[in-house]
Design an enzyme around this catalytic site. Structure first.
Site, PDB file in Angstrom:
ATOM      1  N   CYS A   1       0.801  -1.230   0.000  1.00  0.00           N
ATOM      2  CA  CYS A   1       0.000   0.000   0.000  1.00  0.00           C
ATOM      3  C   CYS A   1       0.838   1.288   0.000  1.00  0.00           C
ATOM      4  CB  CYS A   1      -0.967  -0.010   1.175  1.00  0.00           C
ATOM      5  SG  CYS A   1      -0.222  -0.601   2.689  1.00  0.00           S
TER       6      CYS A   1
ATOM      7  N   HIS B   1      -2.299   6.613   3.628  1.00  0.00           N
ATOM      8  CA  HIS B   1      -0.850   6.635   3.842  1.00  0.00           C
ATOM      9  C   HIS B   1      -0.283   7.906   3.188  1.00  0.00           C
ATOM     10  CE1 HIS B   1      -1.157   2.739   5.480  1.00  0.00           C
ATOM     11  NE2 HIS B   1      -0.450   2.026   4.626  1.00  0.00           N
TER      12      HIS B   1
ATOM     13  N   ASN C   1      -5.084   3.706   1.705  1.00  0.00           N
ATOM     14  CA  ASN C   1      -4.319   2.455   1.750  1.00  0.00           C
ATOM     15  C   ASN C   1      -5.139   1.187   1.574  1.00  0.00           C
ATOM     16  OD1 ASN C   1      -5.030   3.538   4.452  1.00  0.00           O
ATOM     17  ND2 ASN C   1      -4.402   1.505   5.137  1.00  0.00           N
TER      18      ASN C   1
HETATM   19  N1  LIG Z   1      -1.778  -4.043  -0.771  1.00  0.00           N
HETATM   20  C1  LIG Z   1      -1.430  -3.846   0.476  1.00  0.00           C
HETATM   21  O1  LIG Z   1      -0.475  -3.252   0.799  1.00  0.00           O
HETATM   22  C2  LIG Z   1      -2.204  -4.361   1.564  1.00  0.00           C
HETATM   23  C3  LIG Z   1      -2.247  -5.691   1.668  1.00  0.00           C
HETATM   24  N2  LIG Z   1      -2.778  -6.243   2.751  1.00  0.00           N
HETATM   25  C4  LIG Z   1      -2.691  -7.699   2.821  1.00  0.00           C
HETATM   26  O2  LIG Z   1      -4.017  -8.221   2.693  1.00  0.00           O
HETATM   27  C5  LIG Z   1      -4.123  -9.386   3.488  1.00  0.00           C
HETATM   28  C6  LIG Z   1      -5.292  -9.218   4.474  1.00  0.00           C
HETATM   29  O3  LIG Z   1      -5.043  -8.163   5.377  1.00  0.00           O
HETATM   30  P1  LIG Z   1      -6.157  -7.670   6.408  1.00  0.00           P
HETATM   31  O4  LIG Z   1      -7.485  -7.623   5.732  1.00  0.00           O
HETATM   32  O5  LIG Z   1      -5.615  -6.459   7.019  1.00  0.00           O
HETATM   33  O6  LIG Z   1      -6.184  -8.890   7.470  1.00  0.00           O
HETATM   34  P2  LIG Z   1      -7.311  -9.260   8.544  1.00  0.00           P
HETATM   35  O7  LIG Z   1      -6.598  -9.924   9.650  1.00  0.00           O
HETATM   36  O8  LIG Z   1      -8.171  -8.087   8.842  1.00  0.00           O
HETATM   37  O9  LIG Z   1      -8.228 -10.377   7.773  1.00  0.00           O
HETATM   38  C7  LIG Z   1      -7.749 -11.657   7.465  1.00  0.00           C
HETATM   39  C8  LIG Z   1      -8.795 -12.454   6.711  1.00  0.00           C
HETATM   40  O10 LIG Z   1      -8.255 -13.764   6.405  1.00  0.00           O
HETATM   41  C9  LIG Z   1      -9.035 -14.773   7.091  1.00  0.00           C
HETATM   42  N3  LIG Z   1      -8.114 -15.769   7.644  1.00  0.00           N
HETATM   43  C10 LIG Z   1      -7.274 -15.621   8.702  1.00  0.00           C
HETATM   44  N4  LIG Z   1      -6.587 -16.769   8.923  1.00  0.00           N
HETATM   45  C11 LIG Z   1      -7.020 -17.663   7.995  1.00  0.00           C
HETATM   46  C12 LIG Z   1      -6.717 -19.017   7.707  1.00  0.00           C
HETATM   47  N5  LIG Z   1      -5.798 -19.698   8.421  1.00  0.00           N
HETATM   48  N6  LIG Z   1      -7.352 -19.621   6.691  1.00  0.00           N
HETATM   49  C13 LIG Z   1      -8.268 -18.953   5.961  1.00  0.00           C
HETATM   50  N7  LIG Z   1      -8.614 -17.659   6.172  1.00  0.00           N
HETATM   51  C14 LIG Z   1      -7.990 -17.012   7.176  1.00  0.00           C
HETATM   52  C15 LIG Z   1      -9.802 -14.057   8.174  1.00  0.00           C
HETATM   53  O11 LIG Z   1     -10.979 -14.790   8.478  1.00  0.00           O
HETATM   54  P3  LIG Z   1     -11.675 -14.770   9.955  1.00  0.00           P
HETATM   55  O12 LIG Z   1     -12.435 -13.475  10.057  1.00  0.00           O
HETATM   56  O13 LIG Z   1     -12.560 -15.957   9.929  1.00  0.00           O
HETATM   57  O14 LIG Z   1     -10.563 -14.861  10.944  1.00  0.00           O
HETATM   58  C16 LIG Z   1     -10.082 -12.716   7.484  1.00  0.00           C
HETATM   59  O15 LIG Z   1     -11.155 -12.861   6.587  1.00  0.00           O
HETATM   60  C17 LIG Z   1      -2.758  -9.570   4.160  1.00  0.00           C
HETATM   61  O16 LIG Z   1      -1.960 -10.423   3.365  1.00  0.00           O
HETATM   62  C18 LIG Z   1      -2.185  -8.191   4.175  1.00  0.00           C
HETATM   63  O17 LIG Z   1      -0.788  -8.193   4.265  1.00  0.00           O
HETATM   64  C19 LIG Z   1      -3.331  -5.478   3.704  1.00  0.00           C
HETATM   65  C20 LIG Z   1      -3.356  -4.100   3.621  1.00  0.00           C
HETATM   66  C21 LIG Z   1      -2.821  -3.442   2.507  1.00  0.00           C
HETATM   67  N1  LIG Z   2       2.231  -3.264   5.792  1.00  0.00           N
HETATM   68  C1  LIG Z   2       1.105  -2.465   5.319  1.00  0.00           C
HETATM   69  C2  LIG Z   2      -0.064  -3.341   4.998  1.00  0.00           C
HETATM   70  C3  LIG Z   2       0.297  -4.676   4.440  1.00  0.00           C
HETATM   71  O1  LIG Z   2      -0.259  -5.667   4.824  1.00  0.00           O
HETATM   72  O2  LIG Z   2       1.243  -4.671   3.504  1.00  0.00           O
HETATM   73  P1  LIG Z   2       1.718  -5.944   2.676  1.00  0.00           P
HETATM   74  O3  LIG Z   2       0.536  -6.451   1.899  1.00  0.00           O
HETATM   75  O4  LIG Z   2       2.794  -5.457   1.807  1.00  0.00           O
HETATM   76  O5  LIG Z   2       2.221  -6.978   3.640  1.00  0.00           O
HETATM   77  C4  LIG Z   2       0.752  -1.459   6.387  1.00  0.00           C
HETATM   78  O6  LIG Z   2       1.043  -1.775   7.486  1.00  0.00           O
HETATM   79  O7  LIG Z   2       0.188  -0.408   6.181  1.00  0.00           O
END
Ligand SMILES: NC(=O)C1=CN([C@@H]2O[C@H](COP(=O)(O)OP(=O)(O)OC[C@H]3O[C@@H](n4cnc5c(N)ncnc54)[C@H](OP(=O)(O)O)[C@@H]3O)[C@@H](O)[C@H]2O)C=CC1
Ligand SMILES: N[C@@H](CC(=O)OP(=O)(O)O)C(=O)O
Length: 338
Positions: free
Chosen positions: A147, A239, A316
């Site tokens: 992000c 961000h 973000n």
């Molecule tokens: N492009 C970017 O920079 C960004 C990327 N991200 C990435 O996106 C992804 C999600 O982030 P975020 O939404 O903040 O995370 P959250 O912790 O808020 O959500 C995680 C999700 O994955 C599910 N989950 C957790 N553990 C498991 C498992 N073992 N098996 C299956 N499903 C699972 C959860 O389900 P449940 O509710 O049932 O626990 C929930 O739906 C991450 O990889 C993060 O790094 C995030 C922000 C910005």
């Molecule tokens: N690291 C980012 C969010 C994130 O999950 O990034 P990435 O998908 O690169 O792991 C933040 O903290 O704002």
């Protein structure tokens, strides 16, 4: 309509996907997955909706499924908002099973055959889908950047024809980037945390892949250097990045380049009117005031000063995550990969 699913649909990024896909003109949202904790229950019963956007009632009755290849076998395309440790093998299995994967997770961003795409910056890198298919993969994996990286790369795009070698960036990152359970109030209130694990390395490597040249079989990284320092600040969404870059052109010419920047995209439902918007006011951009420009898909740039110095800002979890992935999927469809 293309049948799509969201992996990790209950999380911070997953909810953004649901918001953007619930009424999408090209995508039929039919599958929502999460962990075993949530599986088997209607989405409306398990999701704790925390977005500042209305909850889309039309998905309430969809029963959340476990996150497996079997669960998504009727989808043409899935959007992944899974934690990276879960995403690594699962996204590979899903793509190998013939399904397209647009992923937010960091797991495959730097894989040589996986495109790391910002539609307005490097749409041609989607050619790596052919590389994946040539070696027998039925589906594909396409990723969007970290992000902070996406805000930086979009902010550099209008000035990429100028000569520069050295980009320095200091981020001020919102707490939503760490997920719902990521940073406690006790840690972030009245505070700044000058460390976000692996974030600096991601900005320093991903930017070069995105701005690199695709030669038909691989991406040659861009030849400049990025040096980043990343900080968590008490902002909910958005961000902000202070950037220093050794561009020698005068400020007026740089401002002209921003003002004249045109997106190469046309007719994609989520594309903003302006991918990068130059703000004139001396105290902008600010996250609370500017993060929702272009429905959260516009990166704002301001405070361009000699040096060359400027400030960039983007939402973000929209442009930096779910919106980036949905725009990638729209580009993939428009290029007939689906
Ligand atoms: N492009 C970017 O920079 C960004 C990327 N991200 C990435 O996106 C992804 C999600 O982030 P975020 O939404 O903040 O995370 P959250 O912790 O808020 O959500 C995680 C999700 O994955 C599910 N989950 C957790 N553990 C498991 C498992 N073992 N098996 C299956 N499903 C699972 C959860 O389900 P449940 O509710 O049932 O626990 C929930 O739906 C991450 O990889 C993060 O790094 C995030 C922000 C910005
Ligand atoms: N690291 C980012 C969010 C994130 O999950 O990034 P990435 O998908 O690169 O792991 C933040 O903290 O704002």
């Amino acid at each position: 309509m293309i049948n799509v699913g969201v992996l990790g649909a209950t999380g911070a990024v997953g909810q953004r996907f649901v918001q953007l896909l619930a009424d999408h003109p090209w995508f039929n949202l039919q599958t929502l997955t999460a962990s075993e904790r949530s599986a088997g229950k209607p989405y409306g019963k398990v999701v704790n909706w925390r977005l500042d956007a209305p909850y889309p009632d039309n998905v309430s009755d969809l029963v959340v499924t476990p996150t497996t290849v079997e669960s998504v076998k009727d989808c043409d395309l899935v959007f992944s908002a899974l934690p990276a440790d879960v995403a690594t093998s699962l996204e590979t299995e899903i793509a190998d099973a013939g399904i397209g994967v647009c992923s937010n997770a960091r797991s495959h961003r730097m894989d040589p055959e996986v495109p790391l795409v910002i539609p307005e910056v490097n749409p041609d890198h989607l050619g790596l889908i052919d590389v994946q298919r040539d070696r027998g993969r039925g589906g594909f994996i396409v990723t969007n950047p970290n992000c902070s990286t996406i805000v930086l790369a979009l902010a550099l795009a209008p000035i990429r024809s100028f000569e520069f070698h050295d980009v320095r960036a200091a981020t001020m990152q919102a707490i939503s980037g760490a997920g719902f359970a990521g940073v406690s109030a006790m840690d972030i209130y009245d505070n700044v945390i000058p460390y976000i694990g692996s974030e600096e390395e991601k900005m320093e490597t991903e930017t070069l892949k995105i701005m690199g040249k695709f030669n038909g079989s691989e991406v040659i990284p861009a030849p400049f250097r990025v040096s980043a320092s990343c900080h968590r600040v008490p902002v909910i969404d958005g961000h902000t990045i202070a950037v220093w870059i050794d561009v020698k052109e005068p400020v007026d010419e740089v401002k002209k380049a921003y003002a004249n920047f045109k997106s190469p995209l046309s007719n994609l439902p989520l594309q903003p009117a302006k991918a990068v918007e130059l703000l004139d006011q001396s105290d902008r951009p600010q996250p609370r005031l500017d993060r929702n420009r272009g429905r959260g898909m516009t990166v704002s740039v301001g405070r361009i000063r000699e040096g060359l110095r400027f400030v960039a800002l983007g939402h973000n979890t929209i442009r930096g995550a779910a919106g980036a992935s949905v725009l990638n999927a729209e580009l993939i469809c428009s290029k007939k990969y689906l």
